[in-house]
Design an enzyme around this catalytic site. Structure first.
Site, PDB file in Angstrom:
ATOM      1  N   TYR A  29       0.566  -1.197  -0.055  1.00 32.42           N
ATOM      2  CA  TYR A  29      -0.110  -0.070   0.029  1.00 32.42           C
ATOM      3  C   TYR A  29       0.827   1.298  -0.008  1.00 32.42           C
ATOM      4  O   TYR A  29       0.603   2.049  -0.790  1.00 32.42           O
ATOM      5  CB  TYR A  29      -0.803  -0.005   1.383  1.00 32.42           C
ATOM      6  CG  TYR A  29      -1.870   1.254   1.372  1.00 32.42           C
ATOM      7  CD1 TYR A  29      -2.910   1.392   0.676  1.00 32.42           C
ATOM      8  CD2 TYR A  29      -1.393   2.033   2.354  1.00 32.42           C
ATOM      9  CE1 TYR A  29      -3.842   2.510   0.928  1.00 32.42           C
ATOM     10  CE2 TYR A  29      -2.343   3.097   2.595  1.00 32.42           C
ATOM     11  CZ  TYR A  29      -3.319   3.417   1.871  1.00 32.42           C
ATOM     12  OH  TYR A  29      -4.230   4.409   1.960  1.00 32.42           O
ATOM     13  N   LYS A  63       1.209   4.364  -2.753  1.00 27.57           N
ATOM     14  CA  LYS A  63       0.979   5.625  -2.447  1.00 27.57           C
ATOM     15  C   LYS A  63       1.876   6.645  -2.845  1.00 27.57           C
ATOM     16  O   LYS A  63       1.736   7.845  -3.331  1.00 27.57           O
ATOM     17  CB  LYS A  63       0.155   5.830  -1.149  1.00 27.57           C
ATOM     18  CG  LYS A  63      -0.866   5.088  -0.602  1.00 27.57           C
ATOM     19  CD  LYS A  63      -2.199   5.662  -1.355  1.00 27.57           C
ATOM     20  CE  LYS A  63      -3.380   5.138  -1.186  1.00 27.57           C
ATOM     21  NZ  LYS A  63      -4.640   5.787  -1.871  1.00 27.57           N
ATOM     22  N   GLY A 105     -11.538   8.426   8.827  1.00 26.19           N
ATOM     23  CA  GLY A 105     -12.167   7.299   9.301  1.00 26.19           C
ATOM     24  C   GLY A 105     -12.882   6.737   8.265  1.00 26.19           C
ATOM     25  O   GLY A 105     -13.776   7.049   7.632  1.00 26.19           O
ATOM     26  N   LYS A 131      36.266  28.528  -3.086  1.00 27.32           N
ATOM     27  CA  LYS A 131      35.337  28.075  -2.221  1.00 27.32           C
ATOM     28  C   LYS A 131      34.817  26.476  -2.616  1.00 27.32           C
ATOM     29  O   LYS A 131      33.745  26.037  -2.194  1.00 27.32           O
ATOM     30  CB  LYS A 131      33.848  28.730  -2.503  1.00 27.32           C
ATOM     31  CG  LYS A 131      33.953  30.045  -2.020  1.00 27.32           C
ATOM     32  CD  LYS A 131      34.259  30.213  -0.412  1.00 27.32           C
ATOM     33  CE  LYS A 131      34.066  31.563  -0.096  1.00 27.32           C
ATOM     34  NZ  LYS A 131      34.280  31.513   1.368  1.00 27.32           N
ATOM     35  N   HIS A 149      15.034  37.465 -17.759  1.00 25.30           N
ATOM     36  CA  HIS A 149      14.053  38.214 -17.033  1.00 25.30           C
ATOM     37  C   HIS A 149      12.764  38.706 -18.207  1.00 25.30           C
ATOM     38  O   HIS A 149      12.021  39.338 -17.608  1.00 25.30           O
ATOM     39  CB  HIS A 149      14.658  39.509 -16.547  1.00 25.30           C
ATOM     40  CG  HIS A 149      15.847  39.328 -15.599  1.00 25.30           C
ATOM     41  ND1 HIS A 149      15.600  38.569 -14.533  1.00 25.30           N
ATOM     42  CD2 HIS A 149      17.044  39.542 -15.694  1.00 25.30           C
ATOM     43  CE1 HIS A 149      16.947  38.435 -13.607  1.00 25.30           C
ATOM     44  NE2 HIS A 149      17.857  38.913 -14.546  1.00 25.30           N
ATOM     45  N   GLN A 154     -20.250  36.554   5.965  1.00 29.87           N
ATOM     46  CA  GLN A 154     -21.083  36.475   7.235  1.00 29.87           C
ATOM     47  C   GLN A 154     -20.212  36.690   8.465  1.00 29.87           C
ATOM     48  O   GLN A 154     -20.421  37.482   9.401  1.00 29.87           O
ATOM     49  CB  GLN A 154     -22.030  35.497   7.127  1.00 29.87           C
ATOM     50  CG  GLN A 154     -23.198  35.558   6.323  1.00 29.87           C
ATOM     51  CD  GLN A 154     -22.686  35.295   4.810  1.00 29.87           C
ATOM     52  OE1 GLN A 154     -21.631  34.634   4.729  1.00 29.87           O
ATOM     53  NE2 GLN A 154     -23.533  35.883   3.908  1.00 29.87           N
TER      54      GLN A 154
END
Length: 736
Positions: free
Chosen positions: A163, A167, A196, A433, A514, A706
């Site tokens: 399962y 998934k 559930g 670096k 851009h 509301q």
């Protein structure tokens, strides 16, 4: 705002005979969608067949006046399911891949049949139905697809190897289709629901199954499938009325592979804690993000050379840092007028909606001045030689591998409103670096009287040019400062326009990244991105407004690091921490949470004695303005709707405790109009007062009208019934 409706839309829900699928079908139908209720009618393990479950849900929908038809085929016969939608309703807009079975066993006891049946229903079934729907969604240029994943797939769960693997496979399928469907307006998302149902009752107590009703998941799925929702390629966890977006987090990592160094398991073990340290994580959101570090590591290895016997600083014939350090570019002159300064101001977000815009946008204004961040423009032009091939030691530099890492600007006096400036650029240092080389360029800018006006420091990163034996640090680099972990002292949000990059580039940075979508796609971006120095300009403006009263003479210096790009249309949020005359800054994208400018600060010669509150600082960059502007453009095109409203409305939009903006909406035949300020004649039939953020949420559906009214967030004077009609205007024209 009215509820999210699906009138005219057709939704196919698999496994809709009960549980989550039934709740989805009922809620979509309640909101106007025509539903195909698919359910094979088998048991939890995939055995048997019955029409009863699907028919029962169809009858529920029809009893409430909805449209629905049943389908009893297996999801492995995807074409038949989609044909049902086309035969009865003529189209398919929404697909909820929800069907599933369970055959839970510990891994050692899982049979071929246990494995195959689960994968056939969950993964192959979703593939078959989606493949059948895909060409129809492409043709109509619209589609919303949901794949039902699971926490078991994301985190694992004992006894569910079949399962959980299926998934997580659905997550991969969804992510790929989100990319392929983007240009056809097909959005694909995965949900990992906790509810559930008959599938979860095997791993939950009866009390949990009862408490975690599917009802508390369905609204999330319905929202994700609405045409106003732009979420795509996301994983949403939800249950019990709670929901959240899930993202990948990656440790900083470490490049271990080097020439002349054995790449061994022992070397991996020795560096394991460093490579897996999550103190500075990254959040890759695309395959380009994920692969970039590894591609840089490969490039670094390919370009590195064996250490030379005389230990000379060199990594090849064309890249020799020792020759380049100290190189001075030819002087570059830059002439500009007030028109250029105004164009730049527009490019970094100055707007006529702001209270003191004239000093930046009107050359005849008594206080007309140039934004301090404009000081990077002449310096940027002077440093363009870095992208050529005339610098000793940098002849073979690949401009496609240059990244703008940091920027420093210091002004010695305010920039004149027009003039001719001369800039001299020098390569101050080049650092090793490892994964690349850092090139530090300093630029001094002089006015016509040869007085020093500005100093810039451009720090660029050359990918793959490291390991040449150079030093890692330099005292020539202007210092950066980490921002505090506490809440900021002030924060300003401003929405960029979709044309922001197109405007900013007119100030001199013409990089096609851009403006050209095809060029941006080559760089792994979904659309052209905003210039880093444009965000730099936004940050400068925000601090000037907050702490200097927009007095440019108080600006001294700014330093930032560029972290991630902004997409035009996104919202830039500048967070500020005051430390005497130094304002520490961090900029982020509100919509994604990504930090775009980090470790930054702005030095002021003097901080304004009276500063605005954070709420007031946002008053001049109202989100509401976009809504009113969009509605004003379109109202004239729908005289029938305008005539049905037949009223005049005044909107007072607040920030903090002050009215920050006013708009009048005239919705009367033969055509309507929207303008700033109070009604030009007569009185408004209805006056609305709301905070800017509340109004934006109300119009975009995040805030119920509301509830807003009862909570005091929506204040109305006059004809409140007429206001309900006005909601139709925003529903039609404010889908931003």
């Amino acid at each position: 705002m009215d509820t999210l409706r699906f009138d005219g839309r057709v939704a196919l829900v698999t496994g809709a005979g009960g549980g989550l699928g039934r709740e989805y079908a009922l809620l979509f139908a309640e909101r106007g969608a025509a539903i195909v209720v698919n359910d094979l009618g088998g048991d939890i393990k995939g055995g048997g067949k019955s029409q009863r479950a699907a028919d029962k849900v169809v009858n529920e929908i029809r009893a409430k006046g909805g449209k629905a038809v049943a389908n009893y085929d297996s999801v492995e016969d995807g074409e038949k399911l989609v044909k049902t939608a086309l035969d009865h309703f003529g189209r398919i807009d929404i697909l909820i891949n929800n069907a599933g079975i369970l055959r839970d066993r510990s891994f050692a006891r899982t049979s071929d049949l246990d494995w195959d049946l689960v994968h056939r229903v969950h993964l192959r079934g979703a593939f078959q139905v989606t493949r059948a729907a895909w060409p129809h969604m492409k043709e109509q240029n619209y589609g919303r697809i949901i794949f039902t994943a699971s926490a078991a797939g994301l985190y694992g769960n004992f006894g569910q190897a079949n399962y959980s693997s299926a998934k997580l496979g659905l997550v991969g399928l969804s992510n790929t289709l989100a990319i392929e469907g983007m240009k056809y307006n097909i959005n694909c998302n995965s949900i990992a629901p906790l509810a559930g149902s008959r599938l979860t009752q095997t791993v939950m107590t009866p009390e949990m199954v009862e408490a975690l009703k599917p009802f508390y998941v369905a609204p999330v799925v319905v929202y994700l499938c609405h045409e106003s929702c732009n979420e795509n390629g996301e994983i949403i966890e939800c249950g019990a009325g709670w929901y959240a977006k899930l993202r990948l987090q990656r440790s900083k990592g470490l490049v271990v592979r080097k020439k002349n160094v054995n790449f061994t398991p022992e070397e991996i073990c020795r560096n394991w804690d460093i490579a897996t340290d999550f103190s500075e994580p990254s959040y890759p959101s695309s395959i380009q993000d994920a692969n970039m570090v590894m591609l840089q590591a490969l490039e670094e290895y390919n370009q590195s050379e064996e250490p030379s016997s005389n230990n000379e600083e060199t990594s090849g014939d064309g890249f020799n840092p020792s020759k380049a350090i100290g190189f001075q570019f030819p002087p570059a002159t830059f002439s500009y007028t007030s028109r250029d300064a105004i164009l730049y101001a527009l490019g970094v977000g100055v707007s006529t909606s702001q209270t003191d815009h004239l000093k930046f946008l009107f050359e005849l204004n008594d206080e007309f001045c140039v934004l301090p961040s404009y000081g990077v423009i002449p310096a940027q032009i002077a440093s363009m030689g870095l992208f050529g091939s005339s610098i000793p030691g940098l002849e073979d530099i690949d401009v496609t591998k240059i990244l703008h890492g940091e920027q420093y600007l210091e002004l010695y006096r305010p920039l004149p409103s027009s003039g001719t400036l001369t800039s001299v650029a020098t390569i101050l240092d080049i650092l090793d670096k490892g994964s690349g080389a850092v090139i530090v360029v300093g630029i001094e800018t002089f006015d016509e009287s040869k007085q020093l006006v500005a100093y810039n420091q451009f720090i660029t990163f050359l990918v793959g040019a490291g390991h040449f034996g150079g030093k890692r640090n330099s005292d020539k680099i202007k210092q950066s400062f980490k921002t505090p972990s506490r809440a900021p002292d002030a924060s300003v949000k401003q929405i960029t326009t979709v044309d922001q990059a197109a405007i900013y580039r007119l100030s001199g940075d013409h990089n096609p990244l851009h403006i050209d979508p095809s060029f941006a796609a080559m760089g792994g971006f979904s659309q052209p991105i905003l210039h880093g120095l444009c965000s730099f300009g936004y940050a400068t403006r925000h601090v000037l407004k907050q702490y200097a009263g927009n007095d440019v003479s108080k600006f001294k210096a700014i330093k930032v690091r560029f972290s991630k790009p902004v997409l035009p249309g996104q919202t830039i949020q500048t967070n500020m921490w005051k430390q005497e005359n130094r304002i520490l800054i961090q900029c982020k994208v509100v919509e994604t949470g990504d930090v775009v400018l980090s470790d930054g600060y702005i030095e002021l010669t003097d901080v304004a004695s009276v500063t605005t509150s954070p709420a007031e600082s946002e008053s001049y960059i109202l989100k509401s303005e976009m809504i009113f502007n969009e509605m004003g453009k379109q109202m004239a095109q729908s005289p029938d709707l305008v005539g049905k409203v037949n009223g005049v409305f005044l909107y007072n939009i607040t920030a903090g405790n002050k009215v920050a903006g006013q708009w009048t909406v005239v919705a009367k035949a033969p055509s309507g109009q929207v303008y700033k300020g109070e009604p030009k004649s007569g009185k408004a039939d209805c006056t609305v007062t709301m905070a800017d953020e509340d109004f934006f949420q109300l119009v975009t559906g995040s805030l119920n009208p509301q509830q807003a009214f009862m909570a005091g967030k929506l204040k109305v004077k006059g004809n409140i019934m007429l206001l309900q009609k006005a909601g139709k205007l925003f529903e039609q024209y404010a889908k931003l």
